[in-house]
Design a protein around this motif. Structure first.
Motif, PDB file in Angstrom:
ATOM      1  N   VAL A   1      22.239 -11.249  -7.834  1.00  0.00           N
ATOM      2  CA  VAL A   1      21.379 -11.843  -6.774  1.00  0.00           C
ATOM      3  C   VAL A   1      20.081 -11.727  -7.143  1.00  0.00           C
ATOM      4  O   VAL A   1      19.394 -10.676  -7.527  1.00  0.00           O
ATOM      5  N   ARG A   2      19.270 -13.045  -7.020  1.00  0.00           N
ATOM      6  CA  ARG A   2      17.755 -13.272  -7.341  1.00  0.00           C
ATOM      7  C   ARG A   2      16.939 -13.627  -6.151  1.00  0.00           C
ATOM      8  O   ARG A   2      17.504 -14.829  -5.929  1.00  0.00           O
ATOM      9  N   ASN A   3      16.173 -13.192  -5.710  1.00  0.00           N
ATOM     10  CA  ASN A   3      15.392 -13.609  -4.345  1.00  0.00           C
ATOM     11  C   ASN A   3      16.374 -14.153  -3.358  1.00  0.00           C
ATOM     12  O   ASN A   3      16.330 -15.060  -2.629  1.00  0.00           O
ATOM     13  N   GLY A   4      17.453 -12.946  -3.321  1.00  0.00           N
ATOM     14  CA  GLY A   4      18.187 -13.479  -2.333  1.00  0.00           C
ATOM     15  C   GLY A   4      19.474 -14.390  -2.145  1.00  0.00           C
ATOM     16  O   GLY A   4      20.249 -14.788  -1.555  1.00  0.00           O
ATOM     17  N   LYS A   5      19.494 -14.857  -3.415  1.00  0.00           N
ATOM     18  CA  LYS A   5      20.312 -15.808  -3.829  1.00  0.00           C
ATOM     19  C   LYS A   5      21.271 -15.400  -4.934  1.00  0.00           C
ATOM     20  O   LYS A   5      20.867 -14.973  -5.981  1.00  0.00           O
ATOM     21  N   PRO A   6      22.597 -15.937  -4.746  1.00  0.00           N
ATOM     22  CA  PRO A   6      23.666 -15.774  -5.989  1.00  0.00           C
ATOM     23  C   PRO A   6      23.273 -16.318  -7.153  1.00  0.00           C
ATOM     24  O   PRO A   6      22.923 -17.745  -7.103  1.00  0.00           O
TER      25      PRO A   6
END
Length: 130
Positions: A22-27
């Motif tokens: 998860v990066r910046n709240g996105k998978p």
């Protein structure tokens, strides 16, 4: 028709082993190093047998995965242990698409796939139009 044998120890890492972070709240999906290595190995071996013209019609894909004999297993005996055939096939077909065997692996309308223990390890591939 295209038919060849790739003499190698087949990779046991499968397409299913992609990872997610998860990066910046996105998978974000990524390939771990062993999957990258398996893809590179298949691409290198497949590169020498790419047909002159891509298949553009429906094809039957026949693949025989031949893993090195271990333990009490015999040459030619079916291999009933992991990795799963469907996961092996996914990575192989993706690599074949990237190499230019066909425009899209959706053209594969028939598959015959088996895995064996073998004295001579490798992957036998046959492609025929149907």
């Amino acid at each position: 028709m295209t038919e060849f044998f790739m003499s190698m120890i087949p990779p046991t890492t499968t397409h299913q082993q992609k990872q997610v972070t998860v990066r910046n709240g996105k998978p974000v999906f990524y390939e771990p190093e062993d999957l990258k290595a398996a893809r590179a190995k298949l691409m290198a071996h497949l590169g020498g047998s790419v047909p002159e013209n891509k298949y553009i019609n429906s094809v039957r894909l026949i693949v025989k995965w031949c893993f090195p004999v271990t333990g009490k297993h015999l040459d030619g005996e079916y291999k009933y242990t992991k990795p799963d055939l469907d996961n092996l096939q996914k990575l192989l077909k993706d690599c074949m698409t990237s190499c230019g065997y066909w425009e899209d692996d959706a053209l594969v309308v028939s598959e015959i796939t088996e895995k064996f223990w073998a004295k001579i390890p490798g992957i036998y591939i046959k492609i025929e139009e149907v």
